[in-house]
Motif scaffolding. Structure first.
Motif, PDB file in Angstrom:
ATOM      1  N   PHE A   6       0.859  -1.187   0.000  1.00 21.54           N
ATOM      2  CA  PHE A   6       0.000   0.000   0.000  1.00 21.54           C
ATOM      3  C   PHE A   6       0.893   1.234   0.000  1.00 21.54           C
ATOM      4  O   PHE A   6       2.060   1.168   0.375  1.00 21.54           O
ATOM      5  N   ARG A   7       0.283   2.358  -0.369  1.00 20.69           N
ATOM      6  CA  ARG A   7       1.068   3.598  -0.272  1.00 20.69           C
ATOM      7  C   ARG A   7       0.153   4.776   0.033  1.00 20.69           C
ATOM      8  O   ARG A   7      -1.014   4.807  -0.350  1.00 20.69           O
ATOM      9  N   PHE A   8       0.694   5.725   0.790  1.00 27.13           N
ATOM     10  CA  PHE A   8       0.015   7.006   0.962  1.00 27.13           C
ATOM     11  C   PHE A   8       0.930   8.001   0.262  1.00 27.13           C
ATOM     12  O   PHE A   8       2.143   7.982   0.462  1.00 27.13           O
ATOM     13  N   ALA A   9       0.334   8.849  -0.610  1.00 26.52           N
ATOM     14  CA  ALA A   9       1.181   9.649  -1.509  1.00 26.52           C
ATOM     15  C   ALA A   9       0.800  11.127  -1.516  1.00 26.52           C
ATOM     16  O   ALA A   9       0.289  11.645  -2.505  1.00 26.52           O
ATOM     17  N   PRO A  10       1.046  11.828  -0.417  1.00 22.98           N
ATOM     18  CA  PRO A  10       0.652  13.241  -0.369  1.00 22.98           C
ATOM     19  C   PRO A  10       1.623  14.156  -1.127  1.00 22.98           C
ATOM     20  O   PRO A  10       2.778  13.796  -1.355  1.00 22.98           O
ATOM     21  N   SER A  11       1.120  15.315  -1.510  1.00 26.95           N
ATOM     22  CA  SER A  11       1.970  16.351  -2.103  1.00 26.95           C
ATOM     23  C   SER A  11       2.272  17.378  -1.011  1.00 26.95           C
ATOM     24  O   SER A  11       1.341  17.842  -0.341  1.00 26.95           O
ATOM     25  N   PRO A  12       3.541  17.743  -0.848  1.00 27.56           N
ATOM     26  CA  PRO A  12       3.882  18.705   0.220  1.00 27.56           C
ATOM     27  C   PRO A  12       3.631  20.151  -0.207  1.00 27.56           C
ATOM     28  O   PRO A  12       4.548  20.961  -0.269  1.00 27.56           O
ATOM     29  N   VAL A 221      -5.269   2.762  -2.274  1.00 26.63           N
ATOM     30  CA  VAL A 221      -6.376   3.274  -1.476  1.00 26.63           C
ATOM     31  C   VAL A 221      -6.266   4.795  -1.520  1.00 26.63           C
ATOM     32  O   VAL A 221      -5.278   5.365  -1.053  1.00 26.63           O
ATOM     33  N   ARG A 222      -7.227   5.452  -2.133  1.00 27.10           N
ATOM     34  CA  ARG A 222      -7.149   6.907  -2.252  1.00 27.10           C
ATOM     35  C   ARG A 222      -8.558   7.470  -2.435  1.00 27.10           C
ATOM     36  O   ARG A 222      -9.527   6.727  -2.614  1.00 27.10           O
ATOM     37  N   GLY A 223      -8.649   8.803  -2.411  1.00 27.73           N
ATOM     38  CA  GLY A 223      -9.956   9.459  -2.419  1.00 27.73           C
ATOM     39  C   GLY A 223     -10.684   9.338  -3.749  1.00 27.73           C
ATOM     40  O   GLY A 223     -10.073   9.156  -4.809  1.00 27.73           O
TER      41      GLY A 223
HETATM   42  N1  GLU Z   1      -0.451  13.180  -4.667  1.00 29.95           N
HETATM   43  C1  GLU Z   1      -1.865  13.044  -4.873  1.00 29.95           C
HETATM   44  C2  GLU Z   1      -2.604  13.993  -3.963  1.00 29.95           C
HETATM   45  O1  GLU Z   1      -2.037  14.477  -3.000  1.00 29.95           O
HETATM   46  C3  GLU Z   1      -2.365  11.646  -4.594  1.00 29.95           C
HETATM   47  C4  GLU Z   1      -1.941  10.695  -5.637  1.00 29.95           C
HETATM   48  C5  GLU Z   1      -2.598   9.340  -5.582  1.00 29.95           C
HETATM   49  O2  GLU Z   1      -2.984   8.870  -4.497  1.00 29.95           O
HETATM   50  O3  GLU Z   1      -2.686   8.724  -6.616  1.00 29.95           O
HETATM   51  O4  GLU Z   1      -3.765  14.244  -4.213  1.00 29.95           O
END
Ligand code: GLU
Length: 290
Positions: A6-12, A221-223
Motif C-alpha cells: 500500500f502507499r500514501f502519496a501526499p503532495s507537500p 487506497v485513495r480518495g
Molecule cells: N499526490 C496526490 C494527492 O495528493 C495523490 C496521488 C494518488 O494517491 O494517486 O492528491
C-alpha cells in the motif's frame, strides 16, 4: 505470495487535513489487516508549490497519528530519470507530441471553440485540449523546439486508445456514482493529457503510474476525487507493460457545508486540531473510523 503493498502519496504543498488523515489511516489499517507493507511517497514534482517545511510537517503529523511507514521514503523530485525513461517508451510508440501553446493561448482557443458550440470537458470539469499541435509537421516541430519555444508533451489519446482498447479495472471501493467491481476505463474522456510540462519532465499521471509499478504497489487506497483519473492510469500501465494494481477509492471527508476539504481550510487541519487539544485517538471517530 508476497504481501500486499500500500502507499500514501501526499503532495507537500500544504498541511494535512482530516481528509488526508482518513486516507492515511485507511491505508495503514488495511496494510495491518492484510499483513501488508505501507509505503509513503512524497509527490513533489511541482517545485513552485511544494515546500520542505510541508514535507517535514507530513512526517510529523503522520507520526502523531500513530502511522508507521517504511523508509526510505520515495521523493518524486529525486527520480526524474525514471519518468523520462517512461516518456521515451511512450514516445517510441509514437504516442507523444509537443504542444507549444501557453495556458493563456489554450484559454483563448477554448473560448473560440465554445463560442461555436459546447466544447467537451474532462471528468474534473476542465476543457479538453483544444489545440492542433498533433498535426504540426516534423520540420515545424523541430524548428519550434530549436528556437527555444517552451512546450508540454501530450499523449495522443486517440492513438493510445487504439493500442489499448477495452480497458477496465477492479474497483474494490466505490466511485462517486457507486461504481464498483469491474469498471470500464474511459481515458478518452480526458483528451490529450499532459505527460510532461516545461517546468518538469513529468506530470501527475505519469509519475504516479511509474512509481506505483516501481514500488510494487498492489492496492491503491485513495480518495474518490481520483476515481476517474484511474482510466488514464490504467491506459498508461497497459502502454508501459505494467501490472494493474487493485483500486479502493474512498468517500471524501467534507466540511459542514458539504464542501471537499482544502489544504487552506484551517478548522480541519491536523495541526490546528492538535493545537486545540485533539488527540490521535480523537481523530479516528472524527473521520468515521473506530
Ligand atoms: N499526490 C496526490 C494527492 O495528493 C495523490 C496521488 C494518488 O494517491 O494517486 O492528491
Amino acid at each position: 505470495m508476497s504481501p500486499p503493498v500500500f502507499r500514501f502519496a501526499p503532495s507537500p504543498n500544504g498541511h494535512l487535513h482530516l481528509g488526508h488523515a482518513y486516507s492515511a489511516l485507511l491505508n495503514f489499517d488495511r496494510a495491518r489487516e492484510t499483513g501488508g507493507r505501507l509505503l509513503l511517497r512524497i509527490e513533489d514534482i511541482d517545485a513552485t508549490r511544494c515546500r520542505p517545511e510541508y514535507e517535514s510537517a507530513i512526517y510529523e503529523d503522520l507520526a502523531w497519528l500513530g502511522i508507521a511507514w517504511e523508509t526510505p521514503v520515495r521523493r518524486q523530485s529525486e527520480h526524474l530519470s525514471d519518468y523520462r525513461a517512461a516518456l521515451e517508451k511512450l514516445s517510441a510508440l509514437g504516442l507523444v507530441y509537443p504542444a507549444f501553446e501557453s495556458r493563456a493561448e489554450i484559454a483563448k482557443l477554448v473560448a473560440v471553440r465554445e463560442a461555436a458550440g459546447p466544447w467537451p470537458r474532462d471528468p474534473d470539469g476542465a476543457p479538453l485540449y483544444p489545440g492542433d499541435a498533433k498535426s504540426l509537421s516534423t520540420s515545424e516541430r523541430t524548428r519550434l523546439i530549436e528556437s527555444g519555444a517552451p512546450y508540454a508533451l501530450r499523449l495522443d489519446m486517440a492513438a493510445a486508445c487504439l493500442r489499448a482498447a477495452s480497458l477496465s479495472w477492479n474497483e474494490q471501493g466505490e466511485g462517486p456514482d457507486g461504481e464498483r467491481g469491474i469498471v470500464t476505463a474511459r481515458p478518452e474522456a480526458w483528451g490529450d493529457v499532459i505527460l510532461a510540462r516545461k517546468e518538469a519532465p513529468t506530470s501527475y499521471h505519469l509519475s504516479v503510474v511509474v512509481d506505483d509499478a516501481l514500488q510494487g504497489v498492489s492496492e491503491i487506497v485513495r480518495g474518490q476525487d481520483l476515481f476517474h483519473a484511474t482510466s488514464v492510469h490504467g491506459l498508461l500501465q497497459e502502454l508501459l507493460g505494467q501490472p494493474a494494481p487493485a483500486y479502493r477509492h474512498h468517500a471524501l471527508i467534507r466540511d459542514g457545508e458539504g464542501r471537499k476539504l482544502s489544504k487552506s481550510s484551517r478548522s480541519t487541519g491536523l495541526r490546528e486540531l492538535r493545537a486545540a487539544g485533539a488527540t490521535p485517538a480523537s481523530i479516528r471517530p472524527l473521520v468515521g473510523l473506530d
